[in-house]
Design a protein around this motif. Structure first.
Motif, PDB file in Angstrom:
ATOM      1  N   PRO A  33       1.068  -1.503  -0.023  1.00 27.43           N
ATOM      2  CA  PRO A  33      -0.170  -0.180   0.014  1.00 27.43           C
ATOM      3  C   PRO A  33       0.864   1.116   0.131  1.00 27.43           C
ATOM      4  CG  PRO A  33      -0.275  -0.972   2.221  1.00 27.43           C
ATOM      5  CD  PRO A  33       0.838  -1.728   1.592  1.00 27.43           C
ATOM      6  N   VAL A  34       1.609   2.064  -0.860  1.00 32.35           N
ATOM      7  CA  VAL A  34       2.320   2.607  -0.989  1.00 32.35           C
ATOM      8  C   VAL A  34       1.807   4.025  -2.003  1.00 32.35           C
ATOM      9  CG1 VAL A  34       4.456   1.195  -1.326  1.00 32.35           C
ATOM     10  CG2 VAL A  34       3.903   1.220  -3.076  1.00 32.35           C
ATOM     11  N   GLU A  35       2.116   5.072  -1.759  1.00 33.39           N
ATOM     12  CA  GLU A  35       1.638   6.120  -2.564  1.00 33.39           C
ATOM     13  C   GLU A  35       1.613   6.022  -4.190  1.00 33.39           C
ATOM     14  OE1 GLU A  35       3.321  10.984  -3.233  1.00 33.39           O
ATOM     15  OE2 GLU A  35       4.393   9.768  -1.867  1.00 33.39           O
ATOM     16  N   VAL A  36       0.485   6.389  -5.090  1.00 34.69           N
ATOM     17  CA  VAL A  36       0.564   6.016  -6.067  1.00 34.69           C
ATOM     18  C   VAL A  36       1.330   6.662  -6.934  1.00 34.69           C
ATOM     19  CG1 VAL A  36      -1.239   5.955  -7.252  1.00 34.69           C
ATOM     20  CG2 VAL A  36      -1.824   5.418  -5.690  1.00 34.69           C
ATOM     21  N   LEU A  37       2.027   6.873  -7.330  1.00 32.88           N
ATOM     22  CA  LEU A  37       2.864   7.484  -8.147  1.00 32.88           C
ATOM     23  C   LEU A  37       2.174   8.018  -9.452  1.00 32.88           C
ATOM     24  CD1 LEU A  37       6.751   6.770  -8.038  1.00 32.88           C
ATOM     25  CD2 LEU A  37       5.649   8.224  -6.711  1.00 32.88           C
ATOM     26  N   ALA A  38       2.228   6.686 -10.593  1.00 32.43           N
ATOM     27  CA  ALA A  38       1.156   6.362 -11.684  1.00 32.43           C
ATOM     28  C   ALA A  38       0.137   5.480 -11.690  1.00 32.43           C
ATOM     29  CB  ALA A  38       1.925   7.056 -13.136  1.00 32.43           C
ATOM     30  N   GLN A  39      -0.897   5.036 -11.609  1.00 29.99           N
ATOM     31  CA  GLN A  39      -1.891   4.451 -12.098  1.00 29.99           C
ATOM     32  C   GLN A  39      -1.963   4.074 -13.297  1.00 29.99           C
ATOM     33  OE1 GLN A  39      -1.407   1.281 -10.349  1.00 29.99           O
ATOM     34  NE2 GLN A  39      -0.701   2.342  -8.404  1.00 29.99           N
ATOM     35  N   LYS A  40      -2.152   3.216 -14.390  1.00 28.31           N
ATOM     36  CA  LYS A  40      -2.433   3.334 -15.593  1.00 28.31           C
ATOM     37  C   LYS A  40      -2.403   1.533 -15.977  1.00 28.31           C
ATOM     38  CE  LYS A  40      -1.548   6.509 -18.400  1.00 28.31           C
ATOM     39  NZ  LYS A  40      -1.066   6.936 -19.432  1.00 28.31           N
ATOM     40  N   LEU A  41      -4.223   1.713 -16.933  1.00 28.10           N
ATOM     41  CA  LEU A  41      -3.575   0.144 -17.267  1.00 28.10           C
ATOM     42  C   LEU A  41      -4.247   0.225 -19.104  1.00 28.10           C
ATOM     43  CD1 LEU A  41      -5.483  -1.649 -14.603  1.00 28.10           C
ATOM     44  CD2 LEU A  41      -3.375  -1.874 -15.225  1.00 28.10           C
ATOM     45  N   CYS A  42      -3.507  -0.002 -20.234  1.00 25.97           N
ATOM     46  CA  CYS A  42      -3.622  -0.438 -21.183  1.00 25.97           C
ATOM     47  C   CYS A  42      -4.276  -1.849 -21.756  1.00 25.97           C
ATOM     48  CB  CYS A  42      -1.949  -0.106 -22.094  1.00 25.97           C
ATOM     49  SG  CYS A  42      -1.363   1.383 -21.441  1.00 25.97           S
ATOM     50  N   PHE A  43      -4.967  -1.590 -22.729  1.00 23.20           N
ATOM     51  CA  PHE A  43      -5.655  -1.954 -23.590  1.00 23.20           C
ATOM     52  C   PHE A  43      -5.446  -2.357 -24.919  1.00 23.20           C
ATOM     53  CE2 PHE A  43      -8.962  -1.215 -20.517  1.00 23.20           C
ATOM     54  CZ  PHE A  43      -9.283  -1.822 -20.116  1.00 23.20           C
ATOM     55  N   ARG A  44      -3.992  -3.359 -25.021  1.00 28.42           N
ATOM     56  CA  ARG A  44      -3.512  -3.524 -26.430  1.00 28.42           C
ATOM     57  C   ARG A  44      -3.904  -4.158 -27.324  1.00 28.42           C
ATOM     58  NH1 ARG A  44       0.544  -4.549 -21.890  1.00 28.42           N
ATOM     59  NH2 ARG A  44       1.382  -2.842 -21.631  1.00 28.42           N
ATOM     60  N   ASP A  45      -3.546  -4.138 -28.708  1.00 28.56           N
ATOM     61  CA  ASP A  45      -4.310  -4.732 -29.553  1.00 28.56           C
ATOM     62  C   ASP A  45      -3.643  -6.158 -29.082  1.00 28.56           C
ATOM     63  OD1 ASP A  45      -4.767  -2.541 -30.786  1.00 28.56           O
ATOM     64  OD2 ASP A  45      -3.137  -2.002 -32.203  1.00 28.56           O
ATOM     65  N   ILE A  46      -4.313  -6.855 -29.944  1.00 30.23           N
ATOM     66  CA  ILE A  46      -4.488  -8.225 -29.607  1.00 30.23           C
ATOM     67  C   ILE A  46      -3.223  -8.842 -31.151  1.00 30.23           C
ATOM     68  CG2 ILE A  46      -5.960 -10.051 -30.508  1.00 30.23           C
ATOM     69  CD1 ILE A  46      -8.205  -9.337 -29.456  1.00 30.23           C
ATOM     70  N   THR A  47      -3.024  -9.902 -30.201  1.00 28.19           N
ATOM     71  CA  THR A  47      -1.474 -10.475 -31.844  1.00 28.19           C
ATOM     72  C   THR A  47      -1.282 -11.416 -31.410  1.00 28.19           C
ATOM     73  OG1 THR A  47       0.095 -10.556 -29.357  1.00 28.19           O
ATOM     74  CG2 THR A  47       0.101  -8.134 -30.707  1.00 28.19           C
ATOM     75  N   GLY A  48      -2.407 -12.991 -30.455  1.00 21.30           N
ATOM     76  CA  GLY A  48      -1.839 -13.823 -29.715  1.00 21.30           C
ATOM     77  C   GLY A  48      -0.672 -14.415 -30.211  1.00 21.30           C
ATOM     78  N   LEU A  49      -0.631 -16.120 -30.820  1.00 17.67           N
ATOM     79  CA  LEU A  49       0.377 -15.990 -31.170  1.00 17.67           C
ATOM     80  C   LEU A  49       1.222 -16.540 -32.160  1.00 17.67           C
ATOM     81  CD1 LEU A  49       0.834 -18.101 -26.972  1.00 17.67           C
ATOM     82  CD2 LEU A  49       2.002 -16.212 -27.242  1.00 17.67           C
ATOM     83  N   PRO A  50       1.749 -17.287 -32.203  1.00 19.27           N
ATOM     84  CA  PRO A  50       2.356 -16.924 -33.879  1.00 19.27           C
ATOM     85  C   PRO A  50       1.194 -18.645 -33.974  1.00 19.27           C
ATOM     86  CG  PRO A  50       4.079 -16.905 -32.646  1.00 19.27           C
ATOM     87  CD  PRO A  50       3.628 -16.951 -31.878  1.00 19.27           C
TER      88      PRO A  50
END
Length: 666
Positions: A33-50
């Motif tokens: 439970p530390v001080e929040v510096l920057a909280q961001k989550l990123c929904f990236r493009d789907i890539t799957g696996l080869p």
């Protein structure tokens, strides 16, 4: 005596029975439970696996689905290698994908709920989803319907969001459920869901009821507000309403001292939008720094050990991942060392690791691993004596950054800790853990009686599981029984969460700890034949390196009648209690009937502020399992504890973290 850092087939053999009893401490990951510096989550493009570049299959089964490659993953850590929960997210041109994995749930409760909230930046651009994952009377299922989905839109005026009429099971949200552990004391479930972005044909078809048009019109560029919470509910069905409780797992995590909504009516409100985090659809500043417990290592042959040999150099390292396209400037880790047990890393008795810290580094964007190494720590004679007496320690690492003006460093997981241990020959495994209340005042505001200190009420829920394997080793085919014993700590509060018009008392997860104990013996001819025929598959032995243990599979689980496990109150550390003030109280119920194998317990504790409890764990494997008592005979095994409630006298002790060992002559 051979040290534990040797390969597992070289571990010492028990003198008493000629069998091997190996011990490994579960590695830990905890979001401090530390001080929040920057909280961001990123929904990236789907890539799957080869070969499988497809979106996730929405069937509720997250594990093994290649579609989740490239997703963000946020773990609600608890101090063991099985987090309470985890969230993942991805996007395509048409859908937003989310997965939720939940462990250690005491019941499949229909009031369990996932709360999602989005803010597009416009006053009328608020969206909220309540997903009830568990339908009534659910057992072990795959690709099942969920309990229900409610959707709301909202408008902000000042700091308040007014939510509109509920839409039940909207067509643009799809979710499926998978569950496991229905017959066990702590259960698991997972949900995969997809939310459809607005499209023209959908709007033409359903604009009348707003079930699609304008929904989830998230910005393609820039950030939007995002909040998610998983609420784990346990309706015990007792006449006492206060027995029903809810454990919240919110993102972003609550900073210390920040009051929660009380009461929080899930169906009508969310935390204020200015307390939400940020998310984006893969634009600038996406991703961030992260590392997990197994990324913390020592330079010894087994990287979870500290070397006590005189003159040996112990060097510690952490591997940090930056999955953001942006560089992270002037990143630096701190390393701390602490006694094992439930200790709050920010406020507990953690000490700086006596080794030179690594200098700050700039981490380029999209860098899979950057290693920070401490200088050498050569233990002094005094330190060697101390750690021989206290053979288990945790190494805690926390990241910080000092970027230039106007620059931000995002942290996905900012901190983690890993157990570092020493192994010795033993026929009985015994360990003492410290339950420390220092820092709890930052989490809840407990009103004390006049002239008294606040008293914190805790629950410690044990989760023992035993698996059986036939293992191929260089020394031959071995039969192994491995017991995983986890302790999950919760802090009871007087706060209320209201779900479906019912009040639940809030329990806060504080941390967990646990042990893995492995018993080995040569496999019998019948067991070898069973393995060769495929009835009981044979597995290859791996290096004995702590948390690299694979998860237990349902088909491997057995009752574990050979194991005797006991948790006992060892001692406490506290000043004298003033007259008429509540003191320490610990209640430990029995851990199951003899001959039935270890069972889950709920240990309750009332601990005054700034005090600690030392709980001992004892595990012994018996060649001949104890026979259960005959039905109705009223008998019990000699020495079997039927449960105990301890009201301790005054005793001031230092904090301990110790394991007793019994040699071959005991």
């Amino acid at each position: 005596m051979k040290p534990l850092w040797m390969r597992s087939q070289m571990l010492p053999r028990l003198r008493r029975s000629g069998l091997a009893l190996q011990v490994v401490l579960l590695l830990c990951l905890v979001a401090a439970p530390v001080e929040v510096l920057a909280q961001k989550l990123c929904f990236r493009d789907i890539t799957g696996l080869p070969g499988t570049p497809a979106a996730p299959t929405t069937d509720g089964t997250v594990d093994g689905d290649p579609g989740w490659n490239n997703a963000f993953r946020y773990r609600f850590g608890n101090g063991t290698d099985m987090p309470h929960a985890a969230v993942q997210g991805l996007r395509s041109d048409t859908h937003l994908y989310l997965s939720f994995e939940v462990n250690n749930d005491p019941s499949f409760d229909t009031s369990d709920v996932i709360v999602l909230a989005f803010s597009t930046g416009r006053a009328d651009g608020f969206h909220r989803v309540l997903l009830y994952p568990l339908p009534p009377a659910v057992g072990n299922v795959k690709n099942s319907i969920v309990g229900g989905i409610d959707y709301f839109t909202g408008t902000r005026s000042g700091g308040t969001v007014t939510w509109g009429q509920k839409i039940h099971n909207p067509s643009f949200i799809t979710a499926r459920l998978a569950t496991s552990g229905a017959a066990t004391s702590l259960k698991s479930w997972s949900v995969e869901m997809q939310l459809e972005f607005p499209n023209e044909s959908c709007c033409e078809f359903e604009s009348a009821n707003n079930s699609c048009c304008g929904s989830f019109d998230l910005p393609l560029q820039g950030d939007f507000g995002f909040f998610v919470a998983i609420l784990q509910v346990d309706s015990k069905g007792t006449p006492v309403e206060d027995d029903d409780d809810a454990v919240p797992f919110p993102w972003p995590p609550r900073p210390p001292g920040k009051p929660d909504l009380d009461p929080w009516d899930v169906e009508t409100t969310t935390p204020p939008p200015n307390e939400w985090g940020l998310a984006n659809l893969g634009g600038s500043g996406c991703g961030g720094l992260s590392f997990k417990s197994t990324d913390i290592k020592s330079n010894n042959k087994t990287d979870s050990l500290i070397n006590l040999t005189p003159g040996s150099e112990n060097i510690f390292s952490v591997d940090v991942k930056n999955d953001s396209a942006s560089p992270a400037e002037q990143v630096s880790p701190t390393f701390k060392i602490a006694n094992f047990g439930i200790v709050d890393p920010n406020f507990g008795p953690w000490a700086a690791l006596p080794a030179p810290l690594p200098p700050p580094k700039n981490i380029p964007g999209n860098t899979p691993s950057t290693t920070f190494k401490t200088g050498p720590w050569i233990l002094s004679t005094t330190e060697r004596a101390q750690y021989q007496t206290h053979p288990h320690q945790c190494i805690y690492v926390e990241l910080d950054a000092n970027p230039g003006p106007g620059k931000v460093v995002n942290f996905v997981n900012r901190s983690a800790y890993r157990n570092m241990d020493f192994g010795e020959e033993a026929s009985v495994f015994e360990r003492t853990a410290t339950i420390d209340t220092r820092g709890f005042s930052q989490r809840i505001d407990e009103k004390p009686l006049p002239g008294c200190k606040p008293v914190y009420r805790m629950e410690l829920v044990t989760s023992p599981t035993v698996r059986e394997q036939i293992v191929s080793t260089p020394d031959g085919v071995q039969h192994q029984e491995e017991m995983s014993l986890l302790y999950h700590g919760y802090l009871q509060t007087k706060r209320i969460i209201r779900i479906k018009e019912k009040d639940y008392r809030v329990k806060l997860p504080v941390a967990s700890y646990g042990y893995n104990v492995v018993h080995s013996r040569p496999a019998t001819e019948e067991e070898k034949r069973s393995a060769q025929s495929g009835e009981k598959p044979m597995v290859a032995q791996k290096e004995f390196v702590g948390s690299a243990r694979e998860p237990f599979k349902p088909e491997e689980l057995i009752p574990g009648q050979h194991w005797n496990v006991a948790t006992t109150l060892q001692d406490s550390s506290r000043p004298p209690t003033p007259p008429n003030c509540p003191g320490l109280k610990v209640t430990i119920p029995p851990a199951g009937r003899p001959g039935e194998g270890p069972k889950s317990q709920v240990i309750t504790m009332e601990i005054p502020q700034d005090e600690a409890v030392l709980l001992g764990t004892r595990a012994e494997y018996q060649d001949k399992p104890t026979q259960p008592p005959l039905s109705g005979c009223g008998c019990k095994r000699a020495g079997q504890t039927a449960g105990s409630t301890a009201m301790l006298g005054l005793l001031a002790l230092g904090f301990l973290s110790n394991r007793r060992r019994r040699g071959k002559n005991e």
